[in-house]
Design a protein around this motif. Structure first.
Motif, PDB file in Angstrom:
ATOM      1  N   LYS A 192       0.815  -1.324   0.132  1.00 23.31           N
ATOM      2  CA  LYS A 192       0.153  -0.321  -0.017  1.00 23.31           C
ATOM      3  C   LYS A 192       0.721   1.507  -0.260  1.00 23.31           C
ATOM      4  CE  LYS A 192      -3.944   2.085   2.540  1.00 23.31           C
ATOM      5  NZ  LYS A 192      -4.464   1.960   3.893  1.00 23.31           N
ATOM      6  N   GLU A 193       2.038   1.555   0.522  1.00 26.67           N
ATOM      7  CA  GLU A 193       2.533   2.259   0.988  1.00 26.67           C
ATOM      8  C   GLU A 193       3.650   2.609  -0.321  1.00 26.67           C
ATOM      9  OE1 GLU A 193       2.558   0.055   2.764  1.00 26.67           O
ATOM     10  OE2 GLU A 193       0.844   0.802   4.647  1.00 26.67           O
ATOM     11  N   LYS A 194       4.330   1.904  -1.109  1.00 24.95           N
ATOM     12  CA  LYS A 194       5.510   1.668  -1.845  1.00 24.95           C
ATOM     13  C   LYS A 194       5.462   0.237  -3.248  1.00 24.95           C
ATOM     14  CE  LYS A 194       8.906  -0.918   0.538  1.00 24.95           C
ATOM     15  NZ  LYS A 194      10.013  -1.310   1.068  1.00 24.95           N
ATOM     16  N   VAL A 195       5.827   1.134  -4.087  1.00 27.93           N
ATOM     17  CA  VAL A 195       6.524   0.163  -5.687  1.00 27.93           C
ATOM     18  C   VAL A 195       7.492   0.258  -5.653  1.00 27.93           C
ATOM     19  CG1 VAL A 195       5.664  -0.362  -7.234  1.00 27.93           C
ATOM     20  CG2 VAL A 195       3.745   0.361  -7.047  1.00 27.93           C
ATOM     21  N   ALA A 196       8.396  -1.307  -5.595  1.00 29.55           N
ATOM     22  CA  ALA A 196       9.885  -1.867  -5.702  1.00 29.55           C
ATOM     23  C   ALA A 196      10.094  -2.651  -7.004  1.00 29.55           C
ATOM     24  CB  ALA A 196      10.550  -2.413  -4.355  1.00 29.55           C
ATOM     25  N   ILE A 197      10.612  -1.754  -7.635  1.00 28.86           N
ATOM     26  CA  ILE A 197      11.002  -2.662  -8.809  1.00 28.86           C
ATOM     27  C   ILE A 197      12.736  -2.581  -8.584  1.00 28.86           C
ATOM     28  CG2 ILE A 197      10.592  -1.752 -11.184  1.00 28.86           C
ATOM     29  CD1 ILE A 197       8.775  -0.454 -10.729  1.00 28.86           C
ATOM     30  N   THR A 198      13.282  -3.874  -9.111  1.00 29.01           N
ATOM     31  CA  THR A 198      14.607  -4.027  -9.601  1.00 29.01           C
ATOM     32  C   THR A 198      14.967  -5.095 -10.527  1.00 29.01           C
ATOM     33  OG1 THR A 198      14.994  -4.789  -6.719  1.00 29.01           O
ATOM     34  CG2 THR A 198      16.447  -6.018  -8.524  1.00 29.01           C
ATOM     35  N   LEU A 199      15.359  -3.841 -11.284  1.00 30.13           N
ATOM     36  CA  LEU A 199      16.046  -4.198 -12.454  1.00 30.13           C
ATOM     37  C   LEU A 199      17.045  -5.582 -13.241  1.00 30.13           C
ATOM     38  CD1 LEU A 199      16.653  -0.899 -14.003  1.00 30.13           C
ATOM     39  CD2 LEU A 199      14.286  -2.137 -14.234  1.00 30.13           C
ATOM     40  N   ASN A 200      16.620  -6.255 -13.820  1.00 29.07           N
ATOM     41  CA  ASN A 200      17.545  -7.481 -13.935  1.00 29.07           C
ATOM     42  C   ASN A 200      18.944  -7.299 -14.698  1.00 29.07           C
ATOM     43  OD1 ASN A 200      15.067  -8.951 -13.629  1.00 29.07           O
ATOM     44  ND2 ASN A 200      14.970 -10.503 -15.670  1.00 29.07           N
ATOM     45  N   GLU A 201      19.500  -7.911 -14.173  1.00 33.01           N
ATOM     46  CA  GLU A 201      21.155  -7.908 -14.892  1.00 33.01           C
ATOM     47  C   GLU A 201      21.766  -6.889 -14.208  1.00 33.01           C
ATOM     48  OE1 GLU A 201      21.197  -8.279 -19.118  1.00 33.01           O
ATOM     49  OE2 GLU A 201      20.774  -9.701 -19.659  1.00 33.01           O
ATOM     50  N   GLU A 202      20.991  -6.519 -12.927  1.00 35.22           N
ATOM     51  CA  GLU A 202      21.802  -6.048 -12.210  1.00 35.22           C
ATOM     52  C   GLU A 202      21.512  -4.416 -12.999  1.00 35.22           C
ATOM     53  OE1 GLU A 202      25.691  -7.715 -11.148  1.00 35.22           O
ATOM     54  OE2 GLU A 202      24.956  -8.133  -9.582  1.00 35.22           O
ATOM     55  N   GLN A 203      20.938  -3.952 -12.823  1.00 33.09           N
ATOM     56  CA  GLN A 203      20.505  -2.147 -13.411  1.00 33.09           C
ATOM     57  C   GLN A 203      19.719  -1.368 -12.344  1.00 33.09           C
ATOM     58  OE1 GLN A 203      21.818  -1.171 -16.910  1.00 33.09           O
ATOM     59  NE2 GLN A 203      23.188  -3.270 -16.417  1.00 33.09           N
ATOM     60  N   GLY A 204      20.139  -2.042 -11.089  1.00 35.36           N
ATOM     61  CA  GLY A 204      20.047  -0.725 -10.516  1.00 35.36           C
ATOM     62  C   GLY A 204      18.441  -0.878  -9.664  1.00 35.36           C
ATOM     63  N   GLN A 205      17.911  -0.535  -9.303  1.00 34.35           N
ATOM     64  CA  GLN A 205      16.469  -0.640  -8.206  1.00 34.35           C
ATOM     65  C   GLN A 205      16.008   1.087  -8.766  1.00 34.35           C
ATOM     66  OE1 GLN A 205      16.445  -1.537  -4.275  1.00 34.35           O
ATOM     67  NE2 GLN A 205      14.392  -2.719  -3.992  1.00 34.35           N
ATOM     68  N   LEU A 206      14.960   0.598  -8.145  1.00 29.80           N
ATOM     69  CA  LEU A 206      13.714   1.939  -8.353  1.00 29.80           C
ATOM     70  C   LEU A 206      12.446   1.888  -7.055  1.00 29.80           C
ATOM     71  CD1 LEU A 206      10.803   2.913  -9.826  1.00 29.80           C
ATOM     72  CD2 LEU A 206      13.052   2.767 -11.441  1.00 29.80           C
ATOM     73  N   THR A 207      11.871   3.302  -6.280  1.00 30.12           N
ATOM     74  CA  THR A 207      11.149   2.619  -5.739  1.00 30.12           C
ATOM     75  C   THR A 207       9.763   4.067  -5.509  1.00 30.12           C
ATOM     76  OG1 THR A 207      12.467   1.330  -3.970  1.00 30.12           O
ATOM     77  CG2 THR A 207      10.854   1.920  -2.912  1.00 30.12           C
ATOM     78  N   ILE A 208       9.100   3.777  -6.023  1.00 31.74           N
ATOM     79  CA  ILE A 208       7.684   4.055  -5.220  1.00 31.74           C
ATOM     80  C   ILE A 208       6.904   4.519  -4.356  1.00 31.74           C
ATOM     81  CG2 ILE A 208       6.198   5.746  -6.329  1.00 31.74           C
ATOM     82  CD1 ILE A 208       6.446   4.447  -8.819  1.00 31.74           C
ATOM     83  N   PHE A 209       7.384   5.559  -3.281  1.00 32.16           N
ATOM     84  CA  PHE A 209       7.016   5.983  -1.758  1.00 32.16           C
ATOM     85  C   PHE A 209       5.584   7.227  -2.120  1.00 32.16           C
ATOM     86  CE2 PHE A 209      11.713   5.461  -1.348  1.00 32.16           C
ATOM     87  CZ  PHE A 209      11.083   4.085  -0.222  1.00 32.16           C
ATOM     88  N   TYR A 210       4.429   6.280  -1.950  1.00 31.55           N
ATOM     89  CA  TYR A 210       3.104   6.708  -2.227  1.00 31.55           C
ATOM     90  C   TYR A 210       3.662   7.768  -0.670  1.00 31.55           C
ATOM     91  CZ  TYR A 210       2.248   4.708  -6.232  1.00 31.55           C
ATOM     92  OH  TYR A 210       2.178   3.504  -7.771  1.00 31.55           O
ATOM     93  N   SER A 211       4.385   8.126  -0.159  1.00 30.86           N
ATOM     94  CA  SER A 211       3.929   9.265   1.253  1.00 30.86           C
ATOM     95  C   SER A 211       4.969  10.011   1.123  1.00 30.86           C
ATOM     96  CB  SER A 211       4.710   8.202   2.354  1.00 30.86           C
ATOM     97  OG  SER A 211       4.869   9.145   3.285  1.00 30.86           O
ATOM     98  N   ASN A 212       4.700  11.510   2.256  1.00 28.75           N
ATOM     99  CA  ASN A 212       6.071  12.416   2.520  1.00 28.75           C
ATOM    100  C   ASN A 212       6.235  11.780   3.288  1.00 28.75           C
ATOM    101  OD1 ASN A 212       4.028  12.755   3.893  1.00 28.75           O
ATOM    102  ND2 ASN A 212       3.727  15.251   3.895  1.00 28.75           N
ATOM    103  N   ASP A 213       6.400  10.777   4.221  1.00 27.85           N
ATOM    104  CA  ASP A 213       7.952  10.769   5.280  1.00 27.85           C
ATOM    105  C   ASP A 213       8.528  10.431   4.892  1.00 27.85           C
ATOM    106  OD1 ASP A 213       9.254   9.877   7.148  1.00 27.85           O
ATOM    107  OD2 ASP A 213       7.128   8.515   7.713  1.00 27.85           O
ATOM    108  N   LYS A 214       9.614  11.658   4.499  1.00 31.77           N
ATOM    109  CA  LYS A 214      11.042  11.479   4.179  1.00 31.77           C
ATOM    110  C   LYS A 214      11.763  10.675   5.256  1.00 31.77           C
ATOM    111  CE  LYS A 214      11.235  16.731   3.832  1.00 31.77           C
ATOM    112  NZ  LYS A 214      11.450  17.870   4.586  1.00 31.77           N
ATOM    113  N   SER A 215      11.582   9.878   6.037  1.00 25.56           N
ATOM    114  CA  SER A 215      12.188   9.180   6.910  1.00 25.56           C
ATOM    115  C   SER A 215      12.169   7.620   6.272  1.00 25.56           C
ATOM    116  CB  SER A 215      11.707   8.611   8.487  1.00 25.56           C
ATOM    117  OG  SER A 215      10.315   8.082   8.722  1.00 25.56           O
TER     118      SER A 215
END
Length: 264
Positions: free
Chosen positions: A11-34
Motif C-alpha cells: 500500500k505504501e510503496k512499489v519496489a522495482i529491481t531491474l534484471n542484470e544488476e541494472q539498479g532499483q527504483l522505489t515509488i513511495f506514496y508518502s511525504n514521510d522523509k524517514s
C-alpha cells in the motif's frame, strides 16, 4: 522497449529491481522523509503526479519542497548519480517544468548517451505508474545504444596503466564495483578551472575524492592503495576526468579496459 524486472507491491510503496544488476527504483506514496533508504541515490519529488524536484541524497532526504510522492533511484555502478540527476533536470527543462533547482555536475560527452538510455528506462517505468515528464514537441534524435561494460574474474588479474594528463598509475579492476589504484600513483597537480577562474563541478568532485583519501596521499603521490567504485571515479581522482577513461586505462599491450570489458 521491453524491461525485465522484479516487482514488490504494498500500500505504501512499489519496489522495482531491474534484471542484470541494472539498479532499483522505489515509488513511495508518502511525504514521510524517514522512509528514504539510507544510501546515495537520485530522488524525484512529485505532487499530484507533477514533478517538483530532482536531486541526489545520501543517508537521508532533506528538502523544503512540498510533495506527496517520492521516487528513489539507485542506478547500477556504471551510471553516476550526479549525471543521472542532471539528465532528469535537462528533460524537465525541455518539458518547460519549473523545478526546485540544484547544482549538479555537467554530463561529460562520453557519458551522455549511456545516462540518457538509463533515464529512458526509468521514465518508461514511471509512466506506467502514472508519473511522467512530458517531453517537448521537438522531435528527438534516436540515442545510440548504451555501451555496457561487464566485469569478469579474468579481468581482475590484469593491470591497467595510466600515463596521461600529468598522471601515472597502475589500476586493477578487482571486483565489480572496486577499482584499486596501486600505491605510488602520481596525481595531476594543476586544477582545471572554468573560464571565469572558478572551480568547476568536476574539479570539486575530484577534490572531494582526494579529501576522502587524504591520509593516503603525500605530495600528490599515493602512499597506499586506494579503492574506488568506478572507472569514472578513477579518472576524476587521477586527472580530473574530462575524457573517456575507458579508453585511457590500457594493459601492457595497449589494449584498453573498454576493449576488455565492453558487451557487444
Amino acid at each position: 522497449m521491453t524491461i525485465q524486472a522484479s516487482l514488490s507491491l504494498s500500500k505504501e510503496k512499489v519496489a522495482i529491481t531491474l534484471n542484470e544488476e541494472q539498479g532499483q527504483l522505489t515509488i513511495f506514496y508518502s511525504n514521510d522523509k524517514s522512509l528514504f533508504n539510507p544510501e546515495k541515490s537520485v530522488y524525484l519529488l512529485f505532487k499530484e503526479h507533477a514533478l517538483k524536484e530532482v536531486g541526489v541524497a545520501e543517508e537521508k532526504l532533506t528538502t523544503r519542497t512540498s510533495f506527496d510522492t517520492f521516487v528513489q533511484i539507485t542506478p547500477p555502478w556504471d551510471i553516476e548519480q550526479n549525471f543521472l540527476a542532471q539528465r532528469f533536470m535537462q528533460t524537465a527543462d525541455e518539458a518547460g517544468l519549473k523545478l526546485t533547482k540544484h547544482q549538479h555536475e555537467p554530463i561529460p560527452a562520453n557519458y551522455y548517451n549511456s545516462t540518457s538510455a538509463y533515464q529512458e528506462v526509468i521514465l518508461t517505468i514511471l509512466d506506467k505508474f502514472g508519473f511522467s515528464i512530458k517531453a517537448s514537441e521537438k522531435p528527438k534524435k534516436a540515442a545510440p545504444a548504451k555501451a555496457q561494460h561487464r566485469w569478469k574474474k579474468a579481468v581482475s588479474t590484469i593491470e591497467f596503466y595510466v600515463d596521461d594528463f600529468d598522471s601515472q598509475a597502475t589500476v586493477i579492476w578487482q571486483k565489480r564495483n572496486e577499482m584499486r589504484i596501486k600505491k605510488g600513483a602520481k596525481l595531476r597537480k594543476d586544477v582545471p578551472l572554468n573560464k571565469d577562474g572558478s572551480l568547476g563541478l568536476a574539479a570539486r568532485f575530484t577534490k572531494q575524492l582526494r579529501e576522502e583519501h587524504a591520509d593516503k596521499i603525500e605530495n600528490f603521490v599515493t602512499t597506499e592503495d586506494v579503492v574506488l567504485k568506478s572507472v569514472n571515479e578513477v579518472g576524476h581522482f587521477l586527472y580530473y576526468a574530462g575524457t573517456n577513461s575507458w579508453l585511457v586505462l590500457k594493459d601492457k599491450d595497449g589494449k584498453s579496459i573498454d576493449e576488455w570489458t565492453v558487451v557487444k
